[in-house]
Enzyme design. Structure first.
Site, PDB file in Angstrom:
ATOM      1  N   CYS A   1       2.685  -4.788   6.889  1.00 46.68           N
ATOM      2  CA  CYS A   1       2.542  -4.328   5.757  1.00 46.68           C
ATOM      3  C   CYS A   1       3.684  -3.773   5.083  1.00 46.68           C
ATOM      4  O   CYS A   1       4.670  -3.341   5.650  1.00 46.68           O
ATOM      5  CB  CYS A   1       1.262  -3.389   5.597  1.00 46.68           C
TER       6      CYS A   1
ATOM      7  N   HIS B   1       0.814  -1.184  -0.015  1.00 46.76           N
ATOM      8  CA  HIS B   1      -0.065   0.058   0.042  1.00 46.76           C
ATOM      9  C   HIS B   1       0.853   1.224  -0.126  1.00 46.76           C
ATOM     10  O   HIS B   1       2.003   1.209   0.401  1.00 46.76           O
ATOM     11  CB  HIS B   1      -0.879   0.067   1.073  1.00 46.76           C
TER      12      HIS B   1
END
Length: 207
Positions: free
Chosen positions: A182, A166
């Site tokens: 992440c 992301h």
């Protein structure tokens, strides 16, 4: 951005897949591509890219691998993400990765892609940071949203891994281990990766 045990690929298979990877110097570097971007009604601010180490600027590099074009290979130690191209090349992006205790490795696939996604902190994260409880129902998209301008969702045979590739408004975190697991990218870079990546693409993460 949820962290939970990740079902990793067989160690031998993963090692074999990555053994052929080699990189050289940049064939092309996109240092000038980090200016202001108007996107879906949002205006992404320019990144002071001179403050980001040059190796983390988006660039095309020599890259030998047995994986097919369109595969994403993440090297969490070097803080690089490679998007495999034809002809022994790849697009290399600088990334931020999970801090100590939140590292992971394995093989997954891109099951979903979202532009300007909503971010919902998992219960475990709210437990560590109670101030995030106000976003239990989801934080709306926007310039301050932790998922940034794009998110690519990683699934394996058991379903959603809870991990994402992301964007981030925190460009200074690129090249560092600061996330809850992440893979973070500069917003201008995650838009580029999003446009290149197909649903179902293979993702290999090593550490």
């Amino acid at each position: 951005m949820k962290v939970r045990p990740f079902v990793i690929a067989a160690a031998l298979g993963l090692a074999t897949a990555l053994a052929g990877c080699t990189t050289g110097g940049p064939l092309k570097i996109f240092t000038s591509d980090y200016g202001t971007v108007r996107d879906a009604g949002y205006q992404l601010p320019s990144i002071p890219i001179s403050k980001v180490p040059r190796q983390y600027h988006r660039q095309i590099v020599s890259f030998e691998t047995t994986e097919k074009p369109g595969t994403i290979i993440v090297d969490t130690n070097a803080k690089f993400l490679y998007f495999v191209l034809d002809g022994g090349k790849a697009v290399r992006y600088g990334i931020g990765v999970g801090r100590e205790g939140f590292e992971w490795a394995g093989t997954a696939r891109i099951a979903m892609k979202r532009e300007w996604p909503t971010w919902t902190p998992p219960a475990a994260m709210i437990g560590r940071q109670p101030e995030l409880a106000k976003w239990r129902g989801g934080m709306p998209p926007g310039l301050s949203n932790p998922l940034g301008a794009r998110a690519l969702y990683l699934f394996n045979r058991s379903g959603d891994t809870g991990y994402r590739l992301h964007g981030t408004p925190e460009w200074a975190s690129i090249g560092k281990a600061m996330s809850s697991g992440c893979i973070r990218m500069m917003n201008q870079d995650v838009i580029d990766l999003y446009n290149r990546t197909e649903i179902g693409a293979k993702v290999i993460v090593k550490r």
